[in-house]
Each structure stands twice: as C-alpha cells, then as structure tokens.
Design a protein around this motif. Structure first.
Motif, short mmCIF file in Angstrom:
data_model
loop_
_atom_site.label_atom_id
_atom_site.label_comp_id
_atom_site.label_asym_id
_atom_site.label_seq_id
_atom_site.Cartn_x
_atom_site.Cartn_y
_atom_site.Cartn_z
N SER A 42 -5.33 -1.14 3.72
CA SER A 42 -4.04 -0.62 3.27
C SER A 42 -4.19 0.14 1.95
N LYS A 43 -4.95 -0.42 1.01
CA LYS A 43 -5.17 0.25 -0.27
C LYS A 43 -5.94 1.56 -0.09
N ILE A 44 -6.91 1.55 0.80
CA ILE A 44 -7.68 2.77 1.09
C ILE A 44 -6.75 3.84 1.63
N GLN A 45 -5.87 3.47 2.55
CA GLN A 45 -4.95 4.44 3.13
C GLN A 45 -4.03 5.03 2.07
N VAL A 46 -3.52 4.18 1.19
CA VAL A 46 -2.65 4.66 0.10
C VAL A 46 -3.43 5.62 -0.79
N SER A 47 -4.67 5.28 -1.11
CA SER A 47 -5.50 6.15 -1.96
C SER A 47 -5.79 7.48 -1.27
N GLN A 48 -6.08 7.44 0.01
CA GLN A 48 -6.33 8.68 0.75
C GLN A 48 -5.08 9.56 0.78
N ASP A 49 -3.92 8.95 0.96
CA ASP A 49 -2.68 9.71 0.95
C ASP A 49 -2.43 10.36 -0.41
#
Length: 92
Positions: A42-49
């Motif tokens: 989830s944190k990775i996805q937020v960072s990628q966004d």
C-alpha cells in the motif's frame, strides 16, 4: 487485499497448520508477515502515485523549450556518471 479476504486466507492457513504448536507459531509469523507485506504494498502504491504526479507536474514547466523533467533526468544521469567515475578511480 481487503480485510475479509485476509481473514479467509488466515483461517484457511490456520486449519491447515494447526496440528501442532510449532506450526501454530509459524502460522502466526506468516500472518504477521503477510499483513506487513500488504501494508508495504500500500505504501509503495501511494509513493508511486505521488512520483507520477510529481513527474506530470515537472513536465508542465518549460524553460528554453525544454521541460524540467527532461532537464532533471539529464542532470541525474550526469551525477550518476560522475559518481561512477569517482568510484572507479578509487580502486587504483
């Protein structure tokens, strides 16, 4: 993965592994690590966004006919080359 799906997976694993104490301890570790992995995903996805939004924002700024994203990437490449040359020169 949503909480009900996690619960279903956890119960399934528990029933398969609950035959002895060692398996139960391993099960607890697997559940903890699975939960931690989901949090990290989830944190990775937020960072990628956020990174994608930053790229789009940088593309909007143009100086001398070049957008700042291209200039930024170019400078990063130059710094990377410089570091590589410095590191390569250290082993002499």
């Amino acid at each position: 993965m949503k909480l009900p799906e996690k619960k279903e997976i956890a119960l399934d694993l528990y029933h398969r592994l609950s035959t002895d104490t060692e398996n139960t301890d391993l099960f607890d570790k697997v559940v903890d690590l699975s939960y931690e992995n989901e949090q990290l995903r989830s944190k990775i996805q937020v960072s990628q966004d956020k990174l994608e939004k930053a790229y789009e924002f940088m593309k909007q700024f143009v100086i001398n006919g070049r957008n700042m994203l291209d200039v930024f990437r170019e400078r990063i490449g130059e710094v990377k080359e410089w570091v590589h040359r410095k590191v390569a020169g250290m082993d002499r």
